[in-house]
Design a protein around this motif. Structure first.
Motif, mmCIF file in Angstrom:
data_model
loop_
_atom_site.group_PDB
_atom_site.id
_atom_site.type_symbol
_atom_site.label_atom_id
_atom_site.label_comp_id
_atom_site.label_asym_id
_atom_site.label_seq_id
_atom_site.Cartn_x
_atom_site.Cartn_y
_atom_site.Cartn_z
ATOM 1 N N LYS A 191 0.823 -1.214 0.000
ATOM 2 C CA LYS A 191 0.000 0.000 0.000
ATOM 3 C C LYS A 191 0.860 1.269 0.000
ATOM 4 O O LYS A 191 0.622 2.232 0.733
ATOM 5 N N ILE A 192 1.872 1.239 -0.867
ATOM 6 C CA ILE A 192 2.753 2.392 -1.049
ATOM 7 C C ILE A 192 2.181 3.296 -2.138
ATOM 8 O O ILE A 192 1.893 2.838 -3.243
ATOM 9 N N VAL A 193 2.030 4.571 -1.830
ATOM 10 C CA VAL A 193 1.467 5.519 -2.788
ATOM 11 C C VAL A 193 2.556 6.113 -3.678
ATOM 12 O O VAL A 193 2.411 6.191 -4.905
ATOM 13 N N THR A 194 3.650 6.548 -3.070
ATOM 14 C CA THR A 194 4.739 7.167 -3.834
ATOM 15 C C THR A 194 6.094 6.702 -3.309
ATOM 16 O O THR A 194 6.231 6.270 -2.154
ATOM 17 N N VAL A 195 7.100 6.852 -4.173
ATOM 18 C CA VAL A 195 8.486 6.567 -3.798
ATOM 19 C C VAL A 195 9.339 7.755 -4.235
ATOM 20 O O VAL A 195 9.208 8.238 -5.370
ATOM 21 N N ILE B 71 10.434 3.579 -14.850
ATOM 22 C CA ILE B 71 9.768 3.384 -13.559
ATOM 23 C C ILE B 71 9.677 4.767 -12.922
ATOM 24 O O ILE B 71 10.655 5.268 -12.359
ATOM 25 N N GLY B 72 8.533 5.410 -13.048
ATOM 26 C CA GLY B 72 8.431 6.786 -12.602
ATOM 27 C C GLY B 72 9.315 7.667 -13.464
ATOM 28 O O GLY B 72 9.450 7.448 -14.677
ATOM 29 N N GLN B 73 9.978 8.643 -12.829
ATOM 30 C CA GLN B 73 10.854 9.529 -13.588
ATOM 31 C C GLN B 73 12.043 9.960 -12.744
ATOM 32 O O GLN B 73 11.961 10.033 -11.526
ATOM 33 N N THR B 74 13.159 10.207 -13.414
ATOM 34 C CA THR B 74 14.325 10.789 -12.750
ATOM 35 C C THR B 74 14.441 12.238 -13.190
ATOM 36 O O THR B 74 14.099 12.580 -14.329
ATOM 37 N N GLU B 75 14.908 13.075 -12.284
ATOM 38 C CA GLU B 75 14.961 14.517 -12.525
ATOM 39 C C GLU B 75 16.282 15.068 -12.015
ATOM 40 O O GLU B 75 16.712 14.756 -10.901
ATOM 41 N N ILE C 143 5.110 7.574 -8.767
ATOM 42 C CA ILE C 143 3.747 7.518 -8.231
ATOM 43 C C ILE C 143 3.211 6.120 -8.520
ATOM 44 O O ILE C 143 2.948 5.764 -9.671
ATOM 45 N N VAL C 144 3.062 5.337 -7.476
ATOM 46 C CA VAL C 144 2.626 3.941 -7.610
ATOM 47 C C VAL C 144 1.114 3.857 -7.769
ATOM 48 O O VAL C 144 0.603 3.075 -8.569
ATOM 49 N N GLU C 145 0.399 4.688 -7.015
ATOM 50 C CA GLU C 145 -1.069 4.699 -7.025
ATOM 51 C C GLU C 145 -1.562 6.098 -7.398
ATOM 52 O O GLU C 145 -1.850 6.925 -6.539
ATOM 53 N N PRO C 146 -1.684 6.388 -8.704
ATOM 54 C CA PRO C 146 -2.064 7.735 -9.154
ATOM 55 C C PRO C 146 -3.399 8.226 -8.609
ATOM 56 O O PRO C 146 -3.525 9.398 -8.229
ATOM 57 N N ASP C 147 -4.396 7.366 -8.555
ATOM 58 C CA ASP C 147 -5.714 7.790 -8.086
ATOM 59 C C ASP C 147 -5.683 8.159 -6.606
ATOM 60 O O ASP C 147 -6.279 9.161 -6.190
ATOM 61 N N VAL C 148 -5.012 7.341 -5.812
ATOM 62 C CA VAL C 148 -4.881 7.638 -4.376
ATOM 63 C C VAL C 148 -4.082 8.927 -4.193
ATOM 64 O O VAL C 148 -4.436 9.777 -3.369
ATOM 65 N N TYR C 149 -3.037 9.070 -4.973
ATOM 66 C CA TYR C 149 -2.197 10.271 -4.900
ATOM 67 C C TYR C 149 -3.024 11.529 -5.141
ATOM 68 O O TYR C 149 -2.979 12.494 -4.358
ATOM 69 N N PHE D 94 8.220 20.084 -5.754
ATOM 70 C CA PHE D 94 8.221 19.333 -4.497
ATOM 71 C C PHE D 94 7.463 18.019 -4.686
ATOM 72 O O PHE D 94 6.393 17.964 -5.303
ATOM 73 N N PHE D 95 8.038 16.944 -4.120
ATOM 74 C CA PHE D 95 7.423 15.626 -4.260
ATOM 75 C C PHE D 95 7.627 14.811 -2.984
ATOM 76 O O PHE D 95 8.729 14.849 -2.404
ATOM 77 N N PRO D 96 6.593 14.086 -2.572
ATOM 78 C CA PRO D 96 5.233 14.074 -3.097
ATOM 79 C C PRO D 96 4.462 15.332 -2.685
ATOM 80 O O PRO D 96 4.649 15.842 -1.579
ATOM 81 N N LYS D 97 3.630 15.811 -3.564
ATOM 82 C CA LYS D 97 2.982 17.101 -3.369
ATOM 83 C C LYS D 97 2.048 17.116 -2.168
ATOM 84 O O LYS D 97 1.800 18.162 -1.577
ATOM 85 N N TYR D 98 1.522 15.938 -1.780
ATOM 86 C CA TYR D 98 0.601 15.923 -0.631
ATOM 87 C C TYR D 98 1.328 16.200 0.684
ATOM 88 O O TYR D 98 0.691 16.439 1.700
#
Length: 339
Positions: free
Chosen positions: A103-107, A125-129, A309-315, A330-334
């Motif tokens: 149940k991981i939302v973001t990494v 797998i996601g994005q690097t910045e 973002i593993v779970e986009p809808d939850v995010y 900033f990440f994660p924005k929540y």
């Protein structure tokens, strides 16, 4: 096979097999940064003779979900038997499955520019910045080439310092206490975050590690033995870092930290490291700290972060309107604090 490791014995066993690692990847280092509500975990993947490890900190979001972040430093994946031809499809699938199960939302992870293949492992797998640059010594270069890269000002200052000061190794509890006191004064001047006010336990943990060595070094006045500057040199398999550097305010003009940078270069070179990281600085190459570091070396490494973002809808459901509207990376924005 993919699993989560949360105990020191298994974590250490996994690290001992890696082709590359840094002190930031160790179990003990992670324990220094975990709060009572957080858990240090190592996501361990194995397929044939290939192994990949992802050290992370698991945080409770309070709604039945969690997120993962990295400790302070340069982390990202470590591995065994990975090359540029790797197909990360199976790893990507297994990783997403275990993250969803947990149940991981973001990494989020700061990556380590001195460990090759990290971007390849995380591709798609996601994005690097890219968020900046770091200065480093190429320790495979010879002494003459390294010293020729020192700018004129640094060479002149070093010449003066070698006549009036010397390097002392801090190897007693009293030395550590003195180092901490001076370092904290330096942080006070900079109005630094409380996170960086490391205490005696930090140094004790570093000293007891089986995966790297650490040395407290001082520049001292040759006549009075008074401390002028200090730095912590940490060395793992192939990578060394200068950490927690400070100068005593009384000696700012003489720039005693330069003597320690030169000393750390020589010491880590003798130990066979390939890279000595000097770090970055606010303002990039035009900032005062980066200008100081680049007076020793003009080798720059890209400093990247990984966002997934593993779970986009939850995010999306966790974001307030202010967070959605905020123009920020900033990440994660929540977790962004808004007025």
């Amino acid at each position: 096979m993919i699993k989560i490791i949360s105990n020191k014995v298994e974590w250490d066993e996994w690290l001992s097999q890696m082709d590359y690692l840094d002190f930031y990847h160790t179990y003990d280092y992670h324990q220094l940064f975990c709060t009572p509500s957080e858990m240090a975990i190592l996501i361990a993947y194995e397929n044939g003779n290939t192994r990949i490890g992802l050290p992370m900190v698991k945080r409770n979001l309070g709604n039945g979900y969690y997120d993962l972040t990295s400790v302070h430093g340069y982390v990202g994946p470590i591995y065994k038997n990975v090359d540029c031809d790797i197909d990360n499809t199976n790893f990507s699938k297994k990783l997403k499955n275990i993250l969803q199960k947990e149940k991981i939302v973001t990494v989020f992870s700061k990556l380590n520019p001195y460990i090759p293949m990290q971007n390849t492992i995380l591709e798609n797998i996601g994005q690097t910045e890219n968020v900046g640059e770091l200065v480093y010594f190429d320790q495979t270069a010879n002494d003459e080439d390294q010293c020729s890269a020192y700018n004129r000002n640094t060479r002149q200052i070093l010449k003066k310092l070698k006549k009036t000061s010397k390097v002392k190794v801090g190897n007693t509890e009293s030395d550590i206490e003195t180092f901490i006191a001076h370092y904290h004064k330096s942080l006070d001047r900079l109005k630094a975050k409380q996170l960086f006010y490391f205490g005696a336990q930090y140094f004790k943990t570093l000293a007891e590690s089986d995966f790297f060595s650490s040395e407290v070094l001082f520049t001292v006045d040759s006549e009075t033995d008074e401390i002028m500057a200090g730095a912590l040199l940490i060395q793992s398999k192939k990578i060394a870092h200068i950490e927690l550097a400070f100068s005593v305010e009384k000696y700012f003009k003489s720039s005693p930290l330069r003597l320690l940078f030169d000393e750390c270069r020589q010491r880590s070179k003798k130990e066979g490291t390939t890279v000595l990281n000097l770090g970055g600085g606010i303002g990039g190459r035009e900032g005062s700290l980066m200008k100081f570091k680049s007076s020793f070396s003009q080798n720059y490494a890209k400093f990247n972060v990984w966002k997934y973002i593993v779970e986009p809808d939850v995010y999306k459901s966790m974001l307030t309107q202010e967070q959605k509207d905020a123009d920020t990376n900033f990440f994660p924005k929540y977790r962004l604090e808004t007025a």
